[in-house]
Design an enzyme around this catalytic site. Structure first.
Site, short mmCIF file in Angstrom:
data_model
loop_
_atom_site.label_atom_id
_atom_site.label_comp_id
_atom_site.label_asym_id
_atom_site.label_seq_id
_atom_site.Cartn_x
_atom_site.Cartn_y
_atom_site.Cartn_z
N LYS A 117 0.86 -1.19 0.00
CA LYS A 117 0.00 0.00 0.00
C LYS A 117 0.89 1.23 0.00
O LYS A 117 2.01 1.20 0.53
CB LYS A 117 -0.89 0.02 1.25
CG LYS A 117 -2.10 0.90 1.14
CD LYS A 117 -3.11 0.34 0.16
CE LYS A 117 -4.52 0.66 0.49
NZ LYS A 117 -5.43 -0.33 -0.05
N1 GLU Z 1 -7.19 0.07 -3.49
C1 GLU Z 1 -7.95 -1.11 -3.78
C2 GLU Z 1 -7.98 -2.02 -2.56
O1 GLU Z 1 -7.70 -1.60 -1.47
C3 GLU Z 1 -7.45 -1.81 -5.03
C4 GLU Z 1 -6.03 -2.27 -5.00
C5 GLU Z 1 -5.51 -2.76 -6.34
O2 GLU Z 1 -6.25 -2.81 -7.29
O3 GLU Z 1 -4.31 -3.07 -6.39
O4 GLU Z 1 -8.35 -3.16 -2.65
#
Ligand code: GLU
Length: 428
Positions: A117
């Protein structure tokens, strides 16, 4: 800029979300026979944490430095994967928790990724479009080789979107002297993005709610449904629950408060009003409620699809919701979870229910790598074929072991990652 490797989970507790994820991971890991203490330590540690101060030249000529992070939690099952958020409350502890959660989310969905993240500590509304672009490019440039199509693949998250991904793709490609469409997902469809990606998390929430309701024999057309959050996940989730499940939506909300009508809310109409006024207050024929009142309002189903930690002990005591579908990452705190479980509430955890976004990100990555694209219908069908079996695996384990859906989901995620690590050999 500092890069540290193999940091153990910090002893200093930080945010509700961080505490909740650590608590869920530890309590479940201890019950899995082939996971020993060393493996628990490994599963709860972060491979790499990147902490930056990004220089940004503002339009007025002043220079500011903005904290930014990328935490890569685990890549035993494939490249790191996870969104990047722009929010004034972004901090390292929160980003760690969110990265940690992505590892289990990709494992529960059984897609070949690890978890990561990123976040920049900024309110994007305070920046001009040019400033936002410069900041995004600087973040991407400074991440250097820590991201890449087979290394770590960012995507949109809170307050980031397809345009931000287009800038990241462009900056990465330029600074690496080759085109690298698959370095990020959630791009605009006109620039290698996947059909259906924008609504994907909301669509996944809708599929999971449909399955839970079917198993509990709940008629969604007669169940009062509240959706917290009117951003990408909340809006598309509410819209699809209304349009495709004939679900009875009685309330929607933003961070400023929610609107409620026991006779129902037209989601698309309310969203048009919100886009026009940047506010839900003033919408006709509804009660306007504070965020807390909204979360405790009369309902049968609650879909928290805003930020983490919104369902705290107080809300957990008061909400009448029988079913909670976590569209946001970590909306229920560890202690609130206990309260809700004691009250026999059914909670579909984020690592399952919010998986639609990263599942369609995986489809986008596959389409980019093979340079062959699918229609919106094909993407929706494929999403359904991944998230519904994921739900069924979680549900079956929860029935077999008489544990909650959350415990079952973490058990599946932890087992998958531990197995992959063991198969890869020592030094994972
Ligand atoms: N931000 C989204 C999540 O927390 C998508 C993450 C992604 O597609 O890599 O699942």
């Amino acid at each position: 800029m500092t890069t540290t490797m193999n940091l153990p989970i910090p002893k200093i507790e930080g945010t509700a979300c961080h505490d909740a994820v650590s608590c869920f991971v530890l309590s479940v890991a201890q019950k899995i026979s082939f996971i020993d203490d060393d493996m628990i330590e490994y599963l709860n540690s972060y491979r790499r944490e990147i902490t930056m101060k990004i220089p940004l030249r503002k339009d007025d000529g002043t220079l500011v430095t903005i904290p930014a992070y990328r935490v890569q939690h685990n890549n035993a099952r494939g490249p790191y994967k996870g969104g990047v958020r722009f929010h004034p409350e972004v901090n390292l502890t929160e980003v760690r928790a969110l990265a940690n959660m992505m590892t289990w989310k990709t494992a529960v969905a059984d897609i070949p990724y690890g978890g990561a993240k990123g976040g920049i500590c900024i309110d994007p509304k305070t920046l001009s479009k040019n400033e936002l672009e410069r900041l995004t490019r600087a973040f991407t440039f400074h991440l250097g080789d820590n991201i890449g199509p087979h290394t770590d693949i960012p995507a949109p998250d809170v307050n980031t979107n397809a345009q931000v991904m287009a800038w990241m793709y462009d900056e990465y490609s330029k600074s690496h002297s080759h085109d690298a469409l698959a370095v990020v997902t959630g791009k605009p469809v006109a620039l290698g993005g996947s059909e259906g990606r924008e609504e994907a998390t909301g669509r996944g929430v809708m599929y999971v709610l449909r399955e839970v309701a079917r198993d509990l024999k709940v008629d969604l057309s007669k169940s009062r449904i509240l959706v917290e959050g009117f951003g990408n996940v909340g809006y598309h989730g509410a819209r699809l629950i209304q349009d495709e499940l004939n679900g009875f939506i009685v309330g929607v909300s933003t961070s400023k408060g929610g609107i409620y009508n026991s006779k129902g809310i037209d989601v698309k109409k309310a969203h048009r009003y919100y886009l026009e006024h940047s506010y839900l207050k003033g919408y006709p024929d509804v009660d306007f409620m504070s965020p807390e009142e909204f979360l405790c309002a009369d309902c049968d189903v609650l879909v928290p699809a805003a930020l983490s930690g919104s369902i705290n002990d107080k809300i957990a005591q008061k909400t009448p919701a029988r079913i909670i579908i976590e569209g946001a990452n970590g909306p229920v705190t560890a202690t609130a979870n206990e309260i809700l479980i004691d009250k026999q509430r059914v909670i579909a955890p984020a690592i399952l229910a919010s998986g639609g976004g990263v599942i369609v990100s995986y489809f986008e990555w596959v389409q980019n790598l093979q340079q062959y694209y699918w229609t919106h219908e094909e993407v929706n069908k494929k999403l359904e074929r991944v998230i519904v079996p994921a739900y069924e695996r979680v549900r079956d384990l929860s029935r077999e072991k008489k544990i909650s859906l959350r415990q079952a989901a973490y058990t599946i995620g932890l087992e998958q990652v531990a197995q992959a690590s063991i198969l890869r050999g020592t030094g994972y």
